[in-house]
Design an enzyme around this catalytic site. Structure first.
Site, PDB file in Angstrom:
ATOM      1  N   TYR A  27      -6.094   5.095  16.093  1.00  0.00           N
ATOM      2  CA  TYR A  27      -6.428   3.920  15.502  1.00  0.00           C
ATOM      3  C   TYR A  27      -7.609   3.388  15.669  1.00  0.00           C
ATOM      4  CZ  TYR A  27      -6.639  -1.156  14.967  1.00  0.00           C
ATOM      5  OH  TYR A  27      -7.158  -2.434  14.806  1.00  0.00           O
ATOM      6  N   ALA A  82     -10.435  -5.566  17.456  1.00  0.00           N
ATOM      7  CA  ALA A  82      -8.974  -6.013  17.581  1.00  0.00           C
ATOM      8  C   ALA A  82      -8.120  -5.186  18.783  1.00  0.00           C
ATOM      9  CB  ALA A  82      -8.139  -5.811  16.298  1.00  0.00           C
ATOM     10  N   SER A 109     -12.351 -10.860  18.916  1.00  0.00           N
ATOM     11  CA  SER A 109     -11.770 -10.913  17.362  1.00  0.00           C
ATOM     12  C   SER A 109     -10.701 -11.915  17.141  1.00  0.00           C
ATOM     13  CB  SER A 109     -11.196  -9.527  17.131  1.00  0.00           C
ATOM     14  OG  SER A 109     -10.251  -9.416  16.104  1.00  0.00           O
ATOM     15  N   TYR A 132     -11.301 -14.600  10.213  1.00  0.00           N
ATOM     16  CA  TYR A 132     -10.998 -14.376   8.898  1.00  0.00           C
ATOM     17  C   TYR A 132     -10.601 -15.569   8.180  1.00  0.00           C
ATOM     18  CZ  TYR A 132     -10.383  -9.316  10.373  1.00  0.00           C
ATOM     19  OH  TYR A 132     -10.617  -8.462  10.915  1.00  0.00           O
ATOM     20  N   THR A 158     -15.720 -12.307   9.107  1.00  0.00           N
ATOM     21  CA  THR A 158     -15.735 -10.883   8.427  1.00  0.00           C
ATOM     22  C   THR A 158     -15.273 -11.077   6.813  1.00  0.00           C
ATOM     23  OG1 THR A 158     -15.128 -10.358  10.680  1.00  0.00           O
ATOM     24  CG2 THR A 158     -14.712  -8.790   8.878  1.00  0.00           C
ATOM     25  N   ARG A 167      -5.825   3.366   5.900  1.00  0.00           N
ATOM     26  CA  ARG A 167      -5.747   4.523   7.134  1.00  0.00           C
ATOM     27  C   ARG A 167      -4.736   5.176   7.280  1.00  0.00           C
ATOM     28  NH1 ARG A 167      -7.937  -0.680  10.418  1.00  0.00           N
ATOM     29  NH2 ARG A 167      -9.401  -1.449   9.012  1.00  0.00           N
ATOM     30  N   LYS A 254     -19.941 -10.929   8.268  1.00  0.00           N
ATOM     31  CA  LYS A 254     -20.139  -9.366   8.622  1.00  0.00           C
ATOM     32  C   LYS A 254     -19.534  -8.749   7.475  1.00  0.00           C
ATOM     33  CE  LYS A 254     -18.070  -6.648  12.423  1.00  0.00           C
ATOM     34  NZ  LYS A 254     -16.838  -5.859  11.820  1.00  0.00           N
ATOM     35  N   HIS A 278     -17.436  -1.891   8.503  1.00  0.00           N
ATOM     36  CA  HIS A 278     -16.407  -1.979   9.303  1.00  0.00           C
ATOM     37  C   HIS A 278     -15.966  -0.578  10.053  1.00  0.00           C
ATOM     38  CE1 HIS A 278     -13.324  -5.221   9.870  1.00  0.00           C
ATOM     39  NE2 HIS A 278     -12.778  -4.350  10.602  1.00  0.00           N
ATOM     40  N   ARG A 281     -13.979   1.844   8.182  1.00  0.00           N
ATOM     41  CA  ARG A 281     -12.339   1.511   8.201  1.00  0.00           C
ATOM     42  C   ARG A 281     -11.786   0.901   7.009  1.00  0.00           C
ATOM     43  NH1 ARG A 281     -10.755   2.113  13.502  1.00  0.00           N
ATOM     44  NH2 ARG A 281      -9.169   0.492  13.437  1.00  0.00           N
ATOM     45  N   ARG A 333     -17.041   1.707  18.314  1.00  0.00           N
ATOM     46  CA  ARG A 333     -16.462   2.545  19.142  1.00  0.00           C
ATOM     47  C   ARG A 333     -17.112   3.229  20.355  1.00  0.00           C
ATOM     48  NH1 ARG A 333     -15.981   3.769  13.771  1.00  0.00           N
ATOM     49  NH2 ARG A 333     -13.608   4.019  12.943  1.00  0.00           N
TER      50      ARG A 333
END
Ligand SMILES: Cc1cc2nc3c(=O)[nH]c(=O)nc-3n(C[C@H](O)[C@H](O)[C@H](O)COP(=O)(O)O)c2cc1C
Length: 381
Positions: A27, A82, A109, A132, A158, A167, A254, A278, A281, A333
């Site tokens: 993920y 998230a 988030s 959001y 975002t 994904r 964003k 993103h 993603r 990441r």
């Protein structure tokens, strides 16, 4: 594998992989479709060479920047992500505290697993609330009021997730919230009992930003249904303009990538834009933020703070982005793998390594402060 043997992004990634159940690692690690954009986010930096200057007096290095009115001790910040308590039981608490120690900004988030109020108490650094746009306008207003009350400095809407990215790694493992694991996915959890014990012996999983507004309890609403049922795909510039006015402070978008959109963001009164795909993603095949940066900085850089994220793993990546004209650079990441590997200590080690790299690289470039970085010291192959 020990934390002290992690010296770069790849080491942290390996350590995270050894600790996390496969579906959770995938993920974090995965991207959309064929993951082309995800890979290009990092390789884009390879097409840009640094040309150092020498003999410039670089005894004292000042790497601080001011972005959207916030003074950051280093030019990188922890971008909102998230579900952090799935990666390490302290989740956002660890990231908030580590970012505060390093004098930088971090984001919580909408899908965060610790409340924005608690994160605020844990960090002295500036805090972003990433949210959001919901169909229910009252809910949008309530969320902004809550963020204001909590002392959030920057609102971050975002705009690249109007629908979820494809994904495929998650489809194979059955990763979703609530979990709907495939047999293969379940077996991978069984292989990581330490993670499972940690997860089971700490407070239960929650999404405190949404809990008061959305019934996510007992699996009533999955995250994918949250996206399709609660978020508003008809969101328009006029809607966002009204939010910017209502917030009346630092507000950024964003996921802006085109010059037209960057100009609209200026017109509606945003104070920042984050060029981002993103982390690869969402829309696979989309351009990387670094490749698109010069065009956007040239169009609007004198009227709005231009920030970028995606694929940043090294101090030199940060210096390249700042030299093109970014005001700061977001990490995803880069801090998530250290979080999964070793909690707050991991995030602190990653930020420390980044700070050391930036300082060393600025010295080697002949730049004592960020404003001395410019496109004159870059060549593109
Ligand atoms: C596991 C994960 C979860 C994320 N969750 C969010 C989110 O909830 N909201 C958001 O705006 N961006 C989210 N992002 C995107 C990051 O904020 C950031 O744009 C991206 O990770 C940057 O790319 P990098 O990971 O290559 O540094 C997420 C990214 C990852 C890897």
């Amino acid at each position: 594998m020990r934390l002290s043997s992690c010296h770069n992004f790849h080491d942290f990634r390996r350590m995270a992989k050894s600790r996390l159940p496969g579906p959770i690692f995938d993920y974090i690690d995965g991207g959309a479709d064929d993951e082309d954009t995800y890979r290009r986010n990092t390789t884009a930096f390879d097409a840009c060479d640094l040309i150092p200057n020498v003999l410039r007096g670089v005894g004292n290095i000042d790497m601080s920047v001011t972005v959207m009115g916030q003074k950051l001790a280093m030019p990188v910040y922890c971008s909102p992500t998230a579900l952090q308590r799935l990666f390490h039981h302290r989740g956002e608490r660890a990231v908030a505290a580590a970012a505060g120690k390093f004098g930088t900004m971090f984001g919580v988030s909408s899908l965060g697993t610790v409340s924005l109020e608690e994160a605020r108490r844990l960090s002295g650094g500036p805090q972003v609330y990433q949210f959001y746009f919901h169909k229910d306008r009252g809910l949008n207003r309530a969320m902004m009021a809550r963020a204001k009350e909590a002392g959030i400095q920057v609102m971050m809407l975002t705009v690249d997730s109007i629908t979820g990215g494809n994904r495929e790694r998650d489809k194979r493992t059955g990763f979703s919230i609530p979990f709907r694991l495939t047999l293969g996915g379940m077996m991978q959890f069984a292989l990581k009992p330490t993670w499972a014990i940690n997860y089971a012996t700490h407070e239960s999983f929650k999404l405190p930003q949404l809990d008061g507004h959305v019934d996510m309890g007992g699996g009533a609403l999955s995250i994918s249904r949250y996206f399709t049922e609660m978020l508003d795909p008809s969101m328009s510039w006029d809607d966002v303009a009204a939010m910017v006015r209502e917030w009346g402070g630092q507000f950024c978008l964003k996921g802006v990538m085109s010059v037209e959109d960057a100009k609209r963001a200026v017109e509606i009164g945003c104070t920042g834009i984050i060029l981002s795909n993103h982390g690869g993603r969402q829309l696979d095949g989309s351009r990387t933020a670094f490749d698109q940066l010069a065009e956007i900085v040239d169009a609007v850089g004198d009227r709005i703070d231009v920030i970028m994220d995606g694929g940043v793993q090294r101090g030199t990546h940060v210096l390249k982005a700042l030299s093109v004209g970014a005001k700061a650079v977001g990490l995803g990441r880069y801090y998530l793998f250290p979080l999964a590997a070793a909690g707050q200590e991991g995030v602190e080690r990653a930020l420390e390594l980044m700070r050391t790299e930036i300082e060393r690289d600025m010295r080697l470039m002949g730049c004592a402060s960020i404003d001395q970085l410019s496109r004159q010291n870059l060549r593109f192959s």
